[in-house]
Design a protein around this motif. Structure first.
Motif, PDB file in Angstrom:
ATOM      1  N   TRP A  36       0.837  -1.236  -0.034  1.00 42.98           N
ATOM      2  CA  TRP A  36      -0.113  -0.006  -0.224  1.00 42.98           C
ATOM      3  C   TRP A  36       0.926   1.190  -0.043  1.00 42.98           C
ATOM      4  N   GLN A  39       2.032   1.744  -3.350  1.00 37.29           N
ATOM      5  CA  GLN A  39       1.033   2.099  -4.316  1.00 37.29           C
ATOM      6  C   GLN A  39       0.673   3.566  -4.255  1.00 37.29           C
ATOM      7  N   LYS A  40       0.449   4.108  -2.893  1.00 33.44           N
ATOM      8  CA  LYS A  40       0.357   5.357  -2.627  1.00 33.44           C
ATOM      9  C   LYS A  40       1.205   6.284  -3.182  1.00 33.44           C
ATOM     10  N   GLU A  43       0.930   6.876  -6.485  1.00 28.59           N
ATOM     11  CA  GLU A  43      -0.405   7.934  -6.986  1.00 28.59           C
ATOM     12  C   GLU A  43       0.004   9.239  -6.399  1.00 28.59           C
ATOM     13  N   CYS A  45       1.775  10.300  -3.383  1.00 32.92           N
ATOM     14  CA  CYS A  45       2.007  10.500  -1.904  1.00 32.92           C
ATOM     15  C   CYS A  45       3.412  10.838  -1.665  1.00 32.92           C
TER      16      CYS A  45
END
Length: 247
Positions: A36, A39-40, A43, A45
């Protein structure tokens, strides 16, 4: 807060509602967290944030995998506070490692919160043993700001963040800035509003500008800084430093 299902943190946030079903063993759980985070980051982060000072002490010990995974082997009624602590300690150290792996700064809420053992020195061992992790210490440990001064010079991976401080105490924010400037930490200081609404954000900016300008004016009047030095410091704290940390 993932040691059992159905938990919510101090803001009422649920892991399951945001990220789906929780793994039922420690190895998969750590990999799930890593997945996670990666993934963040993909995106957009730019940082991780730990706000556990609202939940517990900031003293995270280096525990074994066996100690941490007990929470997955026990019935819910048999889980003790020590089991929970070991799981959280283990996971925090793993998050520090992952943050270094994926080059994400780790913001740590320090100072205010549950108050007991939430001062900066509780994190000393973690910061010392994770030299590749960038630790951004939010609120500079207020009201225990002396803790910051005791370790800031010793760790190049430690970044003091004045977020919230001018709102909590104008006097404390001035003292912290005066001392950090004198300790040659200008290239590491950051600030953010830490607010929920546009109106609060603007008010926070006004409070910080007032505090920062007051400090710099005093430094110029004392002959400690030139006007050009002061302008450089403004650029660094309000823009340049964060631009280097959150890349």
């Amino acid at each position: 807060m993932g040691y059992k299902k159905g938990l919510r943190n101090h803001d009422g946030v649920s892991l399951e509602e945001n990220f789906g079903e929780l793994p039922d063993n420690l190895q998969d759980y750590v990999e799930w967290v890593r997945k996670w985070i990666i993934q963040k980051k993909s995106e957009g982060c730019v940082a991780l944030k730990i706000a556990m000072a609202y939940e517990r002490s900031l003293h995270f010990e280096k525990v074994t995998r066996e100690q941490a995974e007990r929470v997955f082997r026990l019935q819910e009624s048999d889980i003790t506070q020590e089991d929970i602590r070991c799981f959280q300690d283990y996971l925090f150290w793993k998050i520090c490692e992952i943050a270094a792996e994926v080059s994400l700064p780790l913001q740590c809420h320090t100072g205010m919160g549950q108050v007991i053992d939430t001062n900066i020195l509780q994190l000393n061992n973690v910061i010392k043993n994770n030299p590749e992790t960038k630790f951004v210490l939010l609120h500079c440990g207020f009201p225990w700001v002396d803790d910051l001064f005791s370790i800031v010079d010793g760790y190049p991976n430690l970044y003091p963040d004045l977020t919230w401080l001018p709102i909590l105490s104008y006097t404390a924010s001035k003292r912290v800035m005066h001392q950090l400037i004198e300790m040659s930490q200008i290239d590491k200081i950051c600030w953010g509003c830490d607010t929920w609404t546009v109106e609060e954000s603007y008010g926070s900016l006004l409070a910080f500008r007032f505090s920062l300008c007051s400090v710099l004016r005093e430094k110029i009047e004392d002959g400690y800084l030139s006007v050009n030095n002061a302008k450089d410091i403004i650029d660094k704290i309000l823009f340049d430093n964060a631009g280097k940390i959150y890349v």
